[in-house]
Design a protein around this motif. Structure first.
Motif, PDB file in Angstrom:
ATOM      1  N   MET A 148      42.392  47.140  65.695  1.00  0.00           N
ATOM      2  CA  MET A 148      42.485  47.340  64.278  1.00  0.00           C
ATOM      3  C   MET A 148      42.309  45.984  63.584  1.00  0.00           C
ATOM      4  SD  MET A 148      45.371  49.286  62.058  1.00  0.00           S
ATOM      5  CE  MET A 148      46.743  48.195  62.214  1.00  0.00           C
ATOM      6  N   PHE A 149      41.591  45.994  62.439  1.00  0.00           N
ATOM      7  CA  PHE A 149      41.320  44.767  61.692  1.00  0.00           C
ATOM      8  C   PHE A 149      42.332  44.614  60.570  1.00  0.00           C
ATOM      9  CE2 PHE A 149      39.313  42.701  58.049  1.00  0.00           C
ATOM     10  CZ  PHE A 149      39.040  41.469  58.619  1.00  0.00           C
ATOM     11  N   VAL A 150      42.927  43.431  60.463  1.00  0.00           N
ATOM     12  CA  VAL A 150      43.870  43.129  59.394  1.00  0.00           C
ATOM     13  C   VAL A 150      43.342  41.902  58.661  1.00  0.00           C
ATOM     14  CG1 VAL A 150      46.234  42.520  58.817  1.00  0.00           C
ATOM     15  CG2 VAL A 150      45.791  44.026  60.746  1.00  0.00           C
ATOM     16  N   ASP A 151      43.206  42.019  57.356  1.00  0.00           N
ATOM     17  CA  ASP A 151      42.715  40.915  56.530  1.00  0.00           C
ATOM     18  C   ASP A 151      43.903  40.068  56.085  1.00  0.00           C
ATOM     19  OD1 ASP A 151      41.307  39.222  54.941  1.00  0.00           O
ATOM     20  OD2 ASP A 151      40.942  40.688  53.353  1.00  0.00           O
ATOM     21  N   PHE A 152      44.034  38.872  56.685  1.00  0.00           N
ATOM     22  CA  PHE A 152      45.138  37.989  56.335  1.00  0.00           C
ATOM     23  C   PHE A 152      44.775  36.996  55.231  1.00  0.00           C
ATOM     24  CE2 PHE A 152      46.359  39.156  60.710  1.00  0.00           C
ATOM     25  CZ  PHE A 152      47.610  39.685  60.435  1.00  0.00           C
ATOM     26  N   ASN A 153      43.505  36.914  54.850  1.00  0.00           N
ATOM     27  CA  ASN A 153      43.084  35.934  53.846  1.00  0.00           C
ATOM     28  C   ASN A 153      43.630  36.239  52.454  1.00  0.00           C
ATOM     29  OD1 ASN A 153      41.643  34.453  55.706  1.00  0.00           O
ATOM     30  ND2 ASN A 153      39.774  35.642  55.393  1.00  0.00           N
ATOM     31  N   ASN A 154      43.519  37.464  52.022  1.00  0.00           N
ATOM     32  CA  ASN A 154      43.942  37.839  50.669  1.00  0.00           C
ATOM     33  C   ASN A 154      44.983  38.938  50.711  1.00  0.00           C
ATOM     34  OD1 ASN A 154      42.179  36.038  49.394  1.00  0.00           O
ATOM     35  ND2 ASN A 154      40.489  37.458  49.684  1.00  0.00           N
ATOM     36  N   ALA A 155      45.966  38.804  51.567  1.00  0.00           N
ATOM     37  CA  ALA A 155      46.934  39.879  51.725  1.00  0.00           C
ATOM     38  C   ALA A 155      47.945  39.897  50.582  1.00  0.00           C
ATOM     39  CB  ALA A 155      47.656  39.721  53.052  1.00  0.00           C
ATOM     40  N   TRP A 156      48.333  38.721  50.077  1.00  0.00           N
ATOM     41  CA  TRP A 156      49.347  38.704  49.042  1.00  0.00           C
ATOM     42  C   TRP A 156      49.082  37.555  48.090  1.00  0.00           C
ATOM     43  CZ3 TRP A 156      52.544  42.458  47.941  1.00  0.00           C
ATOM     44  CH2 TRP A 156      53.556  42.220  47.018  1.00  0.00           C
ATOM     45  N   PRO A 157      49.246  37.587  46.869  1.00  0.00           N
ATOM     46  CA  PRO A 157      49.618  38.730  46.037  1.00  0.00           C
ATOM     47  C   PRO A 157      48.436  39.674  45.860  1.00  0.00           C
ATOM     48  CG  PRO A 157      49.227  36.819  44.648  1.00  0.00           C
ATOM     49  CD  PRO A 157      49.093  36.373  46.082  1.00  0.00           C
ATOM     50  N   PRO A 158      48.697  40.891  45.537  1.00  0.00           N
ATOM     51  CA  PRO A 158      47.590  41.844  45.371  1.00  0.00           C
ATOM     52  C   PRO A 158      46.723  41.446  44.178  1.00  0.00           C
ATOM     53  CG  PRO A 158      49.662  42.822  44.664  1.00  0.00           C
ATOM     54  CD  PRO A 158      49.998  41.513  45.290  1.00  0.00           C
ATOM     55  N   PRO A 159      45.446  41.802  44.181  1.00  0.00           N
ATOM     56  CA  PRO A 159      44.560  41.429  43.071  1.00  0.00           C
ATOM     57  C   PRO A 159      44.984  42.091  41.764  1.00  0.00           C
ATOM     58  CG  PRO A 159      43.473  42.981  44.521  1.00  0.00           C
ATOM     59  CD  PRO A 159      44.760  42.606  45.184  1.00  0.00           C
ATOM     60  N   GLU A 160      44.594  41.466  40.669  1.00  0.00           N
ATOM     61  CA  GLU A 160      44.888  42.021  39.350  1.00  0.00           C
ATOM     62  C   GLU A 160      44.158  43.353  39.174  1.00  0.00           C
ATOM     63  OE1 GLU A 160      46.878  40.744  36.951  1.00  0.00           O
ATOM     64  OE2 GLU A 160      47.452  39.147  38.336  1.00  0.00           O
ATOM     65  N   PRO A 161      44.722  44.254  38.410  1.00  0.00           N
ATOM     66  CA  PRO A 161      44.024  45.525  38.181  1.00  0.00           C
ATOM     67  C   PRO A 161      42.724  45.297  37.412  1.00  0.00           C
ATOM     68  CG  PRO A 161      46.015  45.389  36.832  1.00  0.00           C
ATOM     69  CD  PRO A 161      46.017  44.203  37.740  1.00  0.00           C
ATOM     70  N   TRP A 162      41.756  46.132  37.661  1.00  0.00           N
ATOM     71  CA  TRP A 162      40.434  45.993  37.038  1.00  0.00           C
ATOM     72  C   TRP A 162      40.522  46.292  35.556  1.00  0.00           C
ATOM     73  CZ3 TRP A 162      37.215  49.449  34.488  1.00  0.00           C
ATOM     74  CH2 TRP A 162      35.932  48.972  34.226  1.00  0.00           C
ATOM     75  N   GLN A 163      39.911  45.432  34.761  1.00  0.00           N
ATOM     76  CA  GLN A 163      39.808  45.654  33.327  1.00  0.00           C
ATOM     77  C   GLN A 163      38.359  45.452  32.927  1.00  0.00           C
ATOM     78  OE1 GLN A 163      42.482  43.038  31.315  1.00  0.00           O
ATOM     79  NE2 GLN A 163      44.309  44.035  32.114  1.00  0.00           N
ATOM     80  N   PRO A 164      37.837  46.327  32.090  1.00  0.00           N
ATOM     81  CA  PRO A 164      36.426  46.165  31.691  1.00  0.00           C
ATOM     82  C   PRO A 164      36.243  44.904  30.849  1.00  0.00           C
ATOM     83  CG  PRO A 164      37.475  47.894  30.403  1.00  0.00           C
ATOM     84  CD  PRO A 164      38.462  47.470  31.458  1.00  0.00           C
ATOM     85  N   LYS A 165      35.046  44.327  30.920  1.00  0.00           N
ATOM     86  CA  LYS A 165      34.738  43.139  30.131  1.00  0.00           C
ATOM     87  C   LYS A 165      34.614  43.527  28.662  1.00  0.00           C
ATOM     88  CE  LYS A 165      32.213  40.721  33.730  1.00  0.00           C
ATOM     89  NZ  LYS A 165      30.907  40.145  34.104  1.00  0.00           N
ATOM     90  N   ARG A 166      34.956  42.562  27.796  1.00  0.00           N
ATOM     91  CA  ARG A 166      34.808  42.798  26.370  1.00  0.00           C
ATOM     92  C   ARG A 166      33.328  42.839  26.017  1.00  0.00           C
ATOM     93  NH1 ARG A 166      38.936  38.594  23.504  1.00  0.00           N
ATOM     94  NH2 ARG A 166      40.771  39.087  24.741  1.00  0.00           N
ATOM     95  N   PRO A 167      32.955  43.678  25.064  1.00  0.00           N
ATOM     96  CA  PRO A 167      31.551  43.665  24.639  1.00  0.00           C
ATOM     97  C   PRO A 167      31.245  42.368  23.894  1.00  0.00           C
ATOM     98  CG  PRO A 167      32.832  45.173  23.278  1.00  0.00           C
ATOM     99  CD  PRO A 167      33.737  44.700  24.380  1.00  0.00           C
ATOM    100  N   PRO A 168      30.005  41.901  23.955  1.00  0.00           N
ATOM    101  CA  PRO A 168      29.668  40.649  23.253  1.00  0.00           C
ATOM    102  C   PRO A 168      29.845  40.815  21.749  1.00  0.00           C
ATOM    103  CG  PRO A 168      27.695  41.712  24.086  1.00  0.00           C
ATOM    104  CD  PRO A 168      28.862  42.478  24.626  1.00  0.00           C
ATOM    105  N   ARG A 169      30.171  39.697  21.082  1.00  0.00           N
ATOM    106  CA  ARG A 169      30.381  39.742  19.640  1.00  0.00           C
ATOM    107  C   ARG A 169      29.066  39.969  18.922  1.00  0.00           C
ATOM    108  NH1 ARG A 169      33.893  34.770  17.808  1.00  0.00           N
ATOM    109  NH2 ARG A 169      33.589  35.870  15.857  1.00  0.00           N
ATOM    110  N   ARG A 170      29.141  40.685  17.828  1.00  0.00           N
ATOM    111  CA  ARG A 170      27.963  40.976  17.024  1.00  0.00           C
ATOM    112  C   ARG A 170      27.873  39.996  15.858  1.00  0.00           C
ATOM    113  NH1 ARG A 170      24.574  44.992  18.802  1.00  0.00           N
ATOM    114  NH2 ARG A 170      24.098  45.332  16.644  1.00  0.00           N
ATOM    115  N   VAL A 171      26.675  39.791  15.363  1.00  0.00           N
ATOM    116  CA  VAL A 171      26.455  38.912  14.221  1.00  0.00           C
ATOM    117  C   VAL A 171      26.722  39.721  12.952  1.00  0.00           C
ATOM    118  CG1 VAL A 171      24.744  37.512  13.008  1.00  0.00           C
ATOM    119  CG2 VAL A 171      24.739  37.605  15.488  1.00  0.00           C
ATOM    120  N   THR A 172      27.528  39.157  12.056  1.00  0.00           N
ATOM    121  CA  THR A 172      27.816  39.836  10.796  1.00  0.00           C
ATOM    122  C   THR A 172      26.637  39.668   9.841  1.00  0.00           C
ATOM    123  OG1 THR A 172      28.874  37.906   9.824  1.00  0.00           O
ATOM    124  CG2 THR A 172      30.293  39.396  11.085  1.00  0.00           C
TER     125      THR A 172
END
Length: 63
Positions: free
Chosen positions: A1-25
């Motif tokens: 069985m394979f165990v990934d010890f490189n990034n085991a802790w802390p768990p990654p941040e939850p996924w959040q979508p990127k902000r849309p680019p700013r528009r020109v007024t």
């Protein structure tokens, strides 16, 4: 069985979508238009003004 010890802790941040680019007024769009127009005008008028100043300086130096 394979165990990934490189990034085991802390768990990654939850996924959040990127902000849309700013528009020109509308105000910024108008200002960009004026700046581009002024630069194009200076592109055409600038060499004549520079040549006139150099001619005046040469005329003063020559006497």
């Amino acid at each position: 069985m394979f165990v990934d010890f490189n990034n085991a802790w802390p768990p990654p941040e939850p996924w959040q979508p990127k902000r849309p680019p700013r528009r020109v007024t509308k105000r910024q769009e108008r200002m960009i238009g004026w700046i581009v127009g002024l630069n194009l005008l200076m592109l055409l008028v600038g060499p004549f003004a520079g040549a006139t100043i150099f001619d005046a300086i040469f005329a003063l130096v020559r006497g």
